[in-house]
Scaffold this active site. Structure first.
Site, short mmCIF file in Angstrom:
data_model
loop_
_atom_site.label_atom_id
_atom_site.label_comp_id
_atom_site.label_asym_id
_atom_site.label_seq_id
_atom_site.Cartn_x
_atom_site.Cartn_y
_atom_site.Cartn_z
N TYR A 42 0.71 -1.18 0.21
CA TYR A 42 0.08 -0.08 -0.09
C TYR A 42 0.96 1.43 -0.12
O TYR A 42 0.27 2.32 0.11
CB TYR A 42 -1.03 0.07 1.08
CG TYR A 42 -1.77 -1.33 1.34
CD1 TYR A 42 -2.85 -1.67 0.34
CD2 TYR A 42 -1.87 -1.95 2.31
CE1 TYR A 42 -3.31 -2.74 0.32
CE2 TYR A 42 -2.55 -3.11 2.59
CZ TYR A 42 -3.37 -3.51 1.52
OH TYR A 42 -4.20 -4.56 1.83
N SER A 114 -4.44 -6.32 7.21
CA SER A 114 -4.74 -6.81 6.07
C SER A 114 -3.87 -7.50 5.06
O SER A 114 -3.33 -8.52 5.78
CB SER A 114 -5.42 -5.46 5.10
OG SER A 114 -6.21 -5.77 3.91
N TYR A 115 -3.47 -7.00 3.86
CA TYR A 115 -2.33 -7.50 3.37
C TYR A 115 -1.08 -7.80 4.04
O TYR A 115 -0.01 -8.79 3.92
CB TYR A 115 -1.93 -6.90 1.96
CG TYR A 115 -1.07 -7.71 1.00
CD1 TYR A 115 -1.56 -8.30 -0.27
CD2 TYR A 115 0.35 -7.97 1.26
CE1 TYR A 115 -0.86 -8.83 -0.98
CE2 TYR A 115 1.23 -8.55 0.25
CZ TYR A 115 0.57 -9.41 -1.00
OH TYR A 115 1.36 -9.73 -1.93
N ASP A 248 -15.37 -6.82 10.19
CA ASP A 248 -14.11 -6.80 9.14
C ASP A 248 -14.48 -7.99 8.09
O ASP A 248 -15.04 -8.83 8.31
CB ASP A 248 -13.11 -7.05 9.93
CG ASP A 248 -11.77 -7.35 9.07
OD1 ASP A 248 -11.79 -6.49 8.04
OD2 ASP A 248 -10.98 -8.19 9.28
N HIS A 282 -12.96 -3.04 8.46
CA HIS A 282 -11.61 -3.30 7.87
C HIS A 282 -10.70 -1.98 8.10
O HIS A 282 -9.48 -1.96 8.40
CB HIS A 282 -11.77 -3.70 6.54
CG HIS A 282 -10.40 -4.43 5.85
ND1 HIS A 282 -10.06 -5.55 6.40
CD2 HIS A 282 -9.43 -4.06 5.12
CE1 HIS A 282 -8.82 -5.76 5.80
NE2 HIS A 282 -8.51 -4.88 4.98
#
Length: 570
Positions: A42, A114-115, A248, A282
């Site tokens: 990101y 997240s990722y 989420d 999220h």
């Protein structure tokens, strides 16, 4: 306060020679220190905006070196981006590099959501010697079920990411390299979500080819295993602080990572998992939403989540005897009561599972219908029937989703959706006393369809005395995957089947005067893709192939459809 040195864009070589851009934050004049590392797709330059979840500068002042890296193929790093599958080897190499630097004490912790969670879990399966602890937030446990697909249906939050971020950034990278760009109409997020066949825009095909690889594997086959953390729980040696939100997109995965590692972690330390679940989406960790306000105590700032991270890492990277590993491992925010509670495990000890049976006089369609929920089993009752038209799907309104637009995520009022005749609504009467529902939720439906394949959805809702119908959790099952996510089996039109839908989990006290509501339908778009009802390969089918299905829900003595709620009696 000691000055912080920031070294930008150190190009760290991976085993194949590709170099990844890396930033280092450390105290001026300090000796070797434990390293906290995040690897992100990101943009590492934006990570200082992490704010209330992890505070980089606070961590450096607390005696850590913080290392942040752009993953392969993103922003300042070299190489081509192949999401998730590239992160095992690259993570192992990045950890080894950081541990060997003169400013490093040789031990590493990892953080991020997240990722950034998968960049922790995936290399951890390889037992990198420097890795001592992790803090993965809002991330997945299985790349297929609960991430790219759910209940066999294609999840579309990743298509939003591809259209909004991946493709534009990849075009920019290629322009910078002097490459010619494919001529195509503009790629707009809303249009991309509605396009049929799915992801057919030329820019997606040209600059996010991995997405079509995902579409080519609609079942839970061996393709997904190398990038699924849960496939390697028994090899992971590092304890994890698991952080998630009731709203989420990866709620179930966060719970699964906690439970799976407690059972199967490779060491005693690895089995000392912690779990924190707030009333969060999220991306929104405030606990404040237009349709539901959970109060000032609900935010990640109120519980000092950055401080919780530092106590966790102090214990496992510095050896500080701060009692973290002796505290109750589970900390959850209970909605309705709007308070934090701790527990010795998840699901909570003492939970029992109570069926709430579906009832109607054959007309549960919409808020105006005659559906109700009761703990009494059904007798001789007619079924409920509705028409599912995939070209007129039930719209997603909040819930466990990432979508563009204001008030598009989290605890949203469902009354607009409940006006539709293709949404079946079942309510309890107003409750005379509070009902605590905390744990995993299952919906058992006896169904029939006119189609060889269709979807069934379920949604748990808290109906307030003022009429607000606030979503708590939801789920979906593609009927061809009713027996197995690996081996699809089409329906015989008109035959009755029992389906079990995973509605994930919640922690909510239904207060006196509130009602417990269940919605049943066959679409939730664009959280999930639409089932074409043909039994064909849905991702390849054009719009003209999509056809309606007449779907039926049975609730009689022989077919007792029910919602199974985890109840805590206090």
């Amino acid at each position: 306060m000691t000055k912080i040195l920031i070294e930008k864009n150190i190009m760290v070589p991976m085993r194949d020679g590709v170099r990844l851009a890396t930033d280092v934050y450390r105290l001026e004049g300090a000796g070797p220190a434990p390293v906290l590392m995040a690897r992100t797709p990101y943009n590492k330059d934006a990570i200082l905006n992490g704010g209330t979840n992890f505070d980089i500068l606070r961590a450096v002042q607390a005696g850590y070196v913080v290392v942040v890296q752009d993953v392969r193929g993103r922003y300042a790093s070299e190489g081509e981006f192949n999401p998730h599958f590239q992160e095992t080897e690259d993570g192992v190499d990045a950890f080894a590099w950081a541990a060997a630097q003169p400013w490093s004490s040789g031990v590493i912790g990892t953080f991020g959501g997240s990722y950034l969670g998968c960049t922790q879990w995936l290399p951890a399966r390889e037992q990198p010697p420097a890795l001592r602890a992790m803090a993965p937030a809002v991330t997945f446990s299985d790349l297929y079920d609960g991430c790219i697909y759910q209940g066999g249906a294609k999840v579309l939050h990743d298509l939003r990411w591809v259209a909004a971020a991946i493709v534009p950034a990849e075009i920019e990278r290629r322009v910078a390299r002097g490459e010619a760009i494919v001529e195509a109409p503009p790629l707009e997020v809303e249009a991309a979500l509605h396009e049929l066949p799915l992801a057919s825009h030329p820019l997606i095909r040209s600059y996010a080819a991995f997405y079509h690889e995902w579409l080519a594997h609609p079942s839970a086959d061996a393709y997904w295993t190398p990038a699924s953390p849960r496939a390697g729980y028994d090899r992971i040696m590092a304890p994890a602080l698991n952080i998630g939100g009731w709203y989420d997109i990866f709620l179930w995965s966060t719970l699964e990572n906690y439970m799976g590692m407690k059972r199967r972690g490779a060491t005693e330390e690895a089995r000392r998992q912690r779990l924190i679940i707030g009333p969060w989406t999220h991306m929104n960790f405030t606990g404040s939403f237009p349709d539901r306000e959970f109060g000032p105590a609900a935010s990640s700032a109120a519980i000092d989540l950055p401080g919780i991270h530092l106590r966790w890492f102090d214990r496992w990277l510095k050896g500080v005897d701060n009692g973290v590993d002796q505290e109750p491992p589970v900390m959850i925010f209970v909605m309705g009561a709007d308070e934090w509670r701790t527990a010795p495990d998840w699901p909570l000890p003492g939970t029992h599972y109570r069926p709430y049976y579906l009832h109607s006089r054959g007309g549960a369609n919409s808020l105006r219908g005659d559906g109700w929920l009761s703990t009494e089993p059904p007798g001789d009752e007619p079924s409920d029937i509705y028409l599912y038209n995939p070209l007129r799907p039930v719209p997603t309104v909040g819930g466990q989703v990432i979508l563009p637009g204001a008030n598009a995520m989290g605890p949203c009022d469902q009354r607009k959706v409940e006006q539709r005749d293709d949404v079946l609504v079942y309510d309890t009467p107003p409750l005379e006393r509070a009902v605590e529902v905390i744990g995993p939720i299952e919906l058992r439906l006896f169904v029939a369809s006119s189609a060889p394949d269709t979807d069934f959805t379920g949604k748990l809702v808290d109906v307030h005395p003022d009429g607000r119908a606030i979503i708590l959790t939801e789920g979906i099952l593609r009927a061809r995957y009713r027996n197995s996510l690996t081996t699809p089996e089409l329906l015989e039109p008109g035959a009755i089947y029992e389906l079990r839908l995973n509605l994930w989990a919640t922690a909510n006290v239904f207060l006196p005067g509130h009602r417990i509501r269940l919605e049943v339908s066959s679409s939730n778009f664009p959280r999930f893709d639409r089932n074409s009802n043909t039994g064909g390969v849905i991702a390849q089918e054009p719009r003209e192939r999509y056809q309606p299905a007449v779907n039926r829900i049975f609730h009689d003595a022989a077919h007792p459809s029910c919602l199974i709620l985890p109840i805590l009696d206090r």
